[in-house]
Design a protein around this motif. Structure first.
Motif, PDB file in Angstrom:
ATOM      1  N   ALA A 432       0.842  -1.196   0.000  1.00 60.71           N
ATOM      2  CA  ALA A 432       0.000   0.000   0.000  1.00 60.71           C
ATOM      3  C   ALA A 432       0.874   1.243   0.000  1.00 60.71           C
ATOM      4  CB  ALA A 432      -0.914   0.015   1.226  1.00 60.71           C
ATOM      5  N   ARG A 486      -7.006  -4.321   5.928  1.00 62.85           N
ATOM      6  CA  ARG A 486      -6.042  -4.118   4.846  1.00 62.85           C
ATOM      7  C   ARG A 486      -6.617  -3.336   3.678  1.00 62.85           C
ATOM      8  NH1 ARG A 486      -2.565  -9.842   4.657  1.00 62.85           N
ATOM      9  NH2 ARG A 486      -1.940  -9.761   6.860  1.00 62.85           N
ATOM     10  N   SER A 489      -6.677   0.566   2.950  1.00 63.99           N
ATOM     11  CA  SER A 489      -5.656   1.324   2.225  1.00 63.99           C
ATOM     12  C   SER A 489      -6.184   1.836   0.899  1.00 63.99           C
ATOM     13  CB  SER A 489      -4.416   0.452   1.991  1.00 63.99           C
ATOM     14  OG  SER A 489      -4.708  -0.649   1.142  1.00 63.99           O
ATOM     15  N   ASP A 493      -7.858   5.703   1.837  1.00 63.22           N
ATOM     16  CA  ASP A 493      -6.891   6.631   1.242  1.00 63.22           C
ATOM     17  C   ASP A 493      -7.276   7.069  -0.158  1.00 63.22           C
ATOM     18  OD1 ASP A 493      -5.454   6.356   3.556  1.00 63.22           O
ATOM     19  OD2 ASP A 493      -4.079   4.862   2.758  1.00 63.22           O
ATOM     20  N   SER A 572      -1.799   1.099  11.535  1.00 67.23           N
ATOM     21  CA  SER A 572      -3.181   0.658  11.730  1.00 67.23           C
ATOM     22  C   SER A 572      -3.596   0.679  13.199  1.00 67.23           C
ATOM     23  CB  SER A 572      -3.372  -0.753  11.159  1.00 67.23           C
ATOM     24  OG  SER A 572      -2.576  -1.694  11.869  1.00 67.23           O
TER      25      SER A 572
END
Length: 599
Positions: A432, A486, A489, A493, A572
């Motif tokens: 990522a 996960r 990301s 984002d 995280s």
């Protein structure tokens, strides 16, 4: 001189800056569910903690719970009387709802004030319209941005800069800067570089042989051996406000030696501590430590982190060059090809790895995108796609118009260049990026996006698989991210952090409906999945078309701790997750029996 430094602080500019920031604060705090609007006539309202102050506004609500609030329609009331809008008063009115603790509140108000002051300067100086800016060159666009980070409310804090520093070093001012150079004794400094260069070649290429010789002569005149030292660039603010005082002992004992200013002129980029060489644009960017507090972090650079930076960049560049999907998308990165860090042993003995005292003296050199341009290509920061001028005109809309392409075709070209490599990095490599607007450079051809360049690599990429094979020199980028977090990301984002805003900008100007926008995003994602059928199990495991995803809140991080929002080694762990958002791609999910298109 004193009056000139604050000439932008006029009643008109201050009123407008406050109105714009209150609009943003209401929109983002509502998005993050810190405030809850209630219907009020033809609009909405929110009340202060004690219920005595009411904010009224009109808004259109878009996908991802995005509130597009009319800035000119916001009013503030107490006991039937209308009050002026003030962003600091908003924070005080809502301090309980925002969770602003006593120790955080005054610092946050200082950041809000600095953000307002920056906005006031831009209102008086950044008058170039979006149409002009869409045709401008790379650095004119870079300095022409007026908003800063689209999500963070206090995004131009820069605590530590005075008014004179603002005019010297703020990215929007774009004043030429010559960097200060020090010689750092090799016993205390570490230089690392990419495999295709070395120290002597690097400093000669960056400074020129004459300057290298002059710096060596300065050392020799002091009775010092130049071979014992490494050359290190320093932000001028850092020299005057930190190093010349806090590192006085290192200077007195000649572990550090002041050499003077370098020959080239640079301009600060949106990230504050990174400089673009305007004397010779083919030379590297220089990223420096600058110990000002801005948007949740002290903007230093860790000497320990710098050691592995070139190796991480070499690894990623090799990975991208060897992958067919990355190559087809046109993706490249700006490698951070050399780095240097200075270790102050006494401060290290007194602090832990998080301390800003360990991040006062380091630098890295990042490739310039200019030498790799092909005929007909030009550059623009991706942040420009969210730029709206003072008349409400959009730079992205201007690019679409100038290209002559249908809006949906223009958008798809951009997504193929930007989103496809991000999806492939995640699904193929558990990798990522931090692909916000300031970290991505668009390569435009005929005003459409031809390809993209990712930058700011070593500090902001992460491999999320605890078992993925990585070279020892790259191990630092590994983080064991929980399975269910996960895909944030991409969801957080990319979708919530950038495309949410671009969707509204294009929809508000009638270029695309939001259904067309997100449908195009879905088409891009499905086309990638159709080309990468060997990853079908991972597409099912991490469903990009899931009905909803967790809402990860950026402002909540800053409101909780505006000095260190997250640990970059374990990003995280600190996330503020509050409920869920409806995934705008869910409506376009392929039926199980469907064949995923390959185009």
């Amino acid at each position: 001189m004193t009056h000139a430094a604050i000439a932008h602080l006029t009643p008109a500019h201050w009123e407008r800056a406050n109105r714009l920031l209150v609009r943003k604060a209401l929109a983002e705090f509502v998005h993050e569910r810190l405030l809850t609007p209630v219907p009020d006539g033809d609009g909405f309202s929110v009340r202060s903690d004690d219920g005595a102050v009411e904010y009224r506004f009109t808004a259109r609500v878009y996908a991802l719970d995005h509130w597009e609030i009319d800035a000119d329609g916001i009013t503030r009331h107490r006991a039937g009387a209308e009050l002026p809008l003030d962003a600091l008063d908003l924070c005080l009115d809502m301090r309980g709802a925002l969770g602003l603790r006593d120790e955080i509140l005054p610092v946050y108000l200082e950041e809000i004030t600095a953000t307002l002051a920056s906005s006031a300067w831009k209102l008086g100086h950044r008058t170039r319209c979006a149409r002009e800016l869409a045709a401008a060159d790379f650095q004119a666009i870079e300095s022409g941005m007026t908003e800063g980070h689209p999500g963070f409310v206090a995004n131009n804090g820069r605590i530590g800069f005075g008014a004179d520093d603002y005019h010297r070093y703020a990215p929007e001012v774009a004043a030429p800067v010559r960097l200060v150079w020090l010689a750092a004794h090799r016993d205390h400094a570490t230089f690392t570089c990419s495999a295709d260069t070395d120290y002597d070649r690097h400093v000669r290429d960056e400074l020129g042989a004459d300057t290298v010789a002059a710096f060596a002569a300065t050392l020799a005149d002091l009775g010092l051996d130049p071979a014992d030292y490494l050359l290190l660039p320093v932000h001028p603010w850092q020299w005057w406000n930190r190093l010349s005082v806090t590192f006085a002992g290192e200077l007195a004992t000649r572990r550090l030696v002041l050499l003077g200013r370098g020959p080239d002129e640079y301009v600060a980029q949106q990230s504050i501590r990174t400089f673009f060489n305007v004397s010779d644009p083919a030379r590297h960017y220089v990223k420096t430590a600058v110990s000002v507090l801005n948007m949740g972090f002290m903007r230093g650079l860790s000497a320990a982190y710098m050691r592995a930076t070139p190796a991480i960049n070499d690894w990623l560049a090799e990975l991208i060059a060897g992958d067919e999907v990355f190559r087809a998308s046109g993706l490249t990165i700006l490698r951070e090809r050399a780095a240097i860090g200075y270790r102050h042993r006494q401060f290290e003995a007194a602090t832990d790895r998080y301390s800003p005292y360990r991040k006062m003296l380091a630098a890295l050199w990042r490739e310039s995108p200019v030498p790799a341009l092909r005929p007909g290509e030009r550059l623009a920061t991706m942040a420009s796609l969210l730029h709206v001028d003072q008349q409400g005109h959009s730079l992205a809309a201007e690019l679409v118009e100038r290209s002559g392409l249908p809006p949906r075709v223009w958008l798809r070209r951009y997504l193929d260049a930007y989103l496809t490599p991000l999806l492939h990095a995640f699904y193929a490599y558990d990798l990522a990026f931090m692909p916000h607007g300031e970290n991505v450079i668009l390569v435009l051809a005929d005003d459409a996006v031809n390809r993209v360049i990712f930058k700011d690599i070593a500090e902001e990429i992460v491999v999320m698989d605890a078992d993925a094979p990585l070279p020892e020199s790259v191990e630092r980028i590994r983080a064991d991210v929980p399975e269910d977090m996960r895909l944030l990301s991409v969801f957080t984002d990319v979708f919530d952090g950038f495309l949410r805003y671009l969707n509204v900008i294009l929809a508000e100007r009638g270029l695309l409906t939001q259904e067309e926008f997100w449908g195009t995003v879905a088409e891009c994602a499905l086309a990638y999945q159709g080309r990468a059928t060997h990853l079908a199990d991972r597409f099912a495991r991490y469903d990009l078309f899931a009905a909803e995803f967790a809402l990860s809140c950026l402002n909540r991080l800053q409101l909780r701790d505006n000095r260190q929002m997250v640990d970059l080694a374990d990003p995280s762990a600190a996330l503020q997750l509050v409920g869920t958002l409806r995934n705008p791609l869910a409506a376009f999910a392929p039926r199980r029996a469907d064949t995923v298109p390959a185009s």
